[in-house]
Motif scaffolding. Sequence first.
Motif, PDB file in Angstrom:
ATOM      1  N   LYS A   1      10.762 -15.118  12.585  1.00 49.75           N
ATOM      2  CA  LYS A   1      12.191 -15.367  12.775  1.00 49.75           C
ATOM      3  C   LYS A   1      12.957 -14.055  12.792  1.00 49.75           C
ATOM      4  CE  LYS A   1      12.554 -16.422   7.823  1.00 49.75           C
ATOM      5  NZ  LYS A   1      12.888 -17.483   6.831  1.00 49.75           N
TER       6      LYS A   1
ATOM      7  N   VAL B   1      16.303 -12.390  11.689  1.00 50.49           N
ATOM      8  CA  VAL B   1      17.333 -12.603  10.668  1.00 50.49           C
ATOM      9  C   VAL B   1      18.487 -11.639  10.926  1.00 50.49           C
ATOM     10  CG1 VAL B   1      17.843 -12.657   8.205  1.00 50.49           C
ATOM     11  CG2 VAL B   1      15.568 -13.316   9.018  1.00 50.49           C
TER      12      VAL B   1
ATOM     13  N   GLU C   1      16.774  -8.051  11.131  1.00 50.49           N
ATOM     14  CA  GLU C   1      15.423  -7.889  10.581  1.00 50.49           C
ATOM     15  C   GLU C   1      14.477  -8.834  11.308  1.00 50.49           C
ATOM     16  OE1 GLU C   1      13.113  -8.078   6.246  1.00 50.49           O
ATOM     17  OE2 GLU C   1      15.206  -8.718   6.433  1.00 50.49           O
TER      18      GLU C   1
ATOM     19  N   LYS D   1      11.092 -10.825  10.840  1.00 50.66           N
ATOM     20  CA  LYS D   1      10.150 -11.299   9.835  1.00 50.66           C
ATOM     21  C   LYS D   1       9.064 -12.134  10.505  1.00 50.66           C
ATOM     22  CE  LYS D   1      13.147 -11.424   5.760  1.00 50.66           C
ATOM     23  NZ  LYS D   1      13.665 -12.274   4.645  1.00 50.66           N
TER      24      LYS D   1
ATOM     25  N   THR E   1      24.437 -15.233   7.311  1.00 49.71           N
ATOM     26  CA  THR E   1      23.029 -15.024   7.643  1.00 49.71           C
ATOM     27  C   THR E   1      22.577 -16.046   8.681  1.00 49.71           C
ATOM     28  OG1 THR E   1      22.551 -14.135   5.432  1.00 49.71           O
ATOM     29  CG2 THR E   1      20.683 -14.896   6.746  1.00 49.71           C
ATOM     30  N   THR E   2      22.060 -15.556   9.777  1.00 51.64           N
ATOM     31  CA  THR E   2      21.569 -16.417  10.861  1.00 51.64           C
ATOM     32  C   THR E   2      20.084 -16.163  11.079  1.00 51.64           C
ATOM     33  OG1 THR E   2      23.738 -16.374  11.955  1.00 51.64           O
ATOM     34  CG2 THR E   2      21.842 -17.074  13.275  1.00 51.64           C
ATOM     35  N   GLU E   3      19.309 -17.224  11.115  1.00 54.14           N
ATOM     36  CA  GLU E   3      17.872 -17.114  11.348  1.00 54.14           C
ATOM     37  C   GLU E   3      17.515 -17.754  12.685  1.00 54.14           C
ATOM     38  OE1 GLU E   3      15.773 -18.736   8.038  1.00 54.14           O
ATOM     39  OE2 GLU E   3      16.363 -17.115   6.664  1.00 54.14           O
TER      40      GLU E   3
ATOM     41  N   LYS F   1      22.275 -10.558   9.624  1.00 54.12           N
ATOM     42  CA  LYS F   1      23.271 -10.635   8.554  1.00 54.12           C
ATOM     43  C   LYS F   1      24.513  -9.867   8.990  1.00 54.12           C
ATOM     44  CE  LYS F   1      19.842 -11.043   4.849  1.00 54.12           C
ATOM     45  NZ  LYS F   1      19.341 -10.464   3.573  1.00 54.12           N
TER      46      LYS F   1
END
Length: 327
Positions: free
Chosen positions: A25, A27, A6, A8, A88-90, A29
Amino acid sequence: MPTRIELKLSRPNRIYRPSEPLQGKIVVKSASSISHYGIRMALNGSVNLQVRGGSAGVIESFYGVVKPITILSKSLDIKPSGKIVSGTTEIPFSIILRNSKEDNLERFYETFHGTNISIQYLATVDIMRGYLHKPLSAIVEFIVESDRADLLDQPIPPEMVIFYITQDTQRHPILPELKSGGFRIIGRISTQRSMLEPLSGELTVEASAIPICSIDIHLLRVESILLGEKIVTETSLIQTTQVADGDVCRNMTLPIYVVLPRLLTCPTVLAGPFSIEFKVAIVISFQSELSKLHPKSDPRTPRLWTAMETLPLELVRTSAFDSNAKD
């Protein structure tokens, strides 16, 4: 759980200016760790021009021949090849839209979605995973508005135009009873407005031989495209705002208040290959048995039971009430 990505943006309204960085960022998952060959981000902006067959006498063979005008085209490597862990990695990013040291292909026109003209800016992220896997991709549209340096410092005073609507001002045929009995509507409305302020004015029905059914304000866009040696122009309806429903009291002042939709309007543009202009139409519909036979008629088309006045509308953007002034 399949891997999801995603994009954002840092601003909930997604509004940015050409001299500002596009920040946000990425994102990711994922239920398990994934290897990749790099994370790349691309920014693209363009003016898409469409000429539909038959418009303004242009034959159908011209359909789709107008090439898009590129405004923005740049890409950036966010991360080199590596591995993304499970969960989850941002991944933050920041990209300047317009570098003052670079030669820009075109000026940054404001975001606009019309019938034949669309000005759109897109951010795309791709996580490359090699030949055996499809890349993970996400795309989001961000909205571009004029730089603060290009804005008017002071709010513009509303330019009010007085209008008269009578049986003698109509350029189309009207019902005989309207022609003989007569009607008179007067008022005033702003024809130069800031994008952040409502279109305002007032009107008064002084006389009408036939009861009124409704009074509406039509906001129209006028899109023109240069095609060879011809200019193809099409007028379309953006929105309708009802001022009155049913017959109204005579000599009573009715307020006009129209909020401009953001994505469907923009500052008036008069460019070489295209132009985007606007009009406002005050439409009076009278009670008639004939109107009941055409309940879904095109509101832009004058009818025997309607009277109207159409005025040009210039839209500009000012620095007043800047929603991103504190960013």
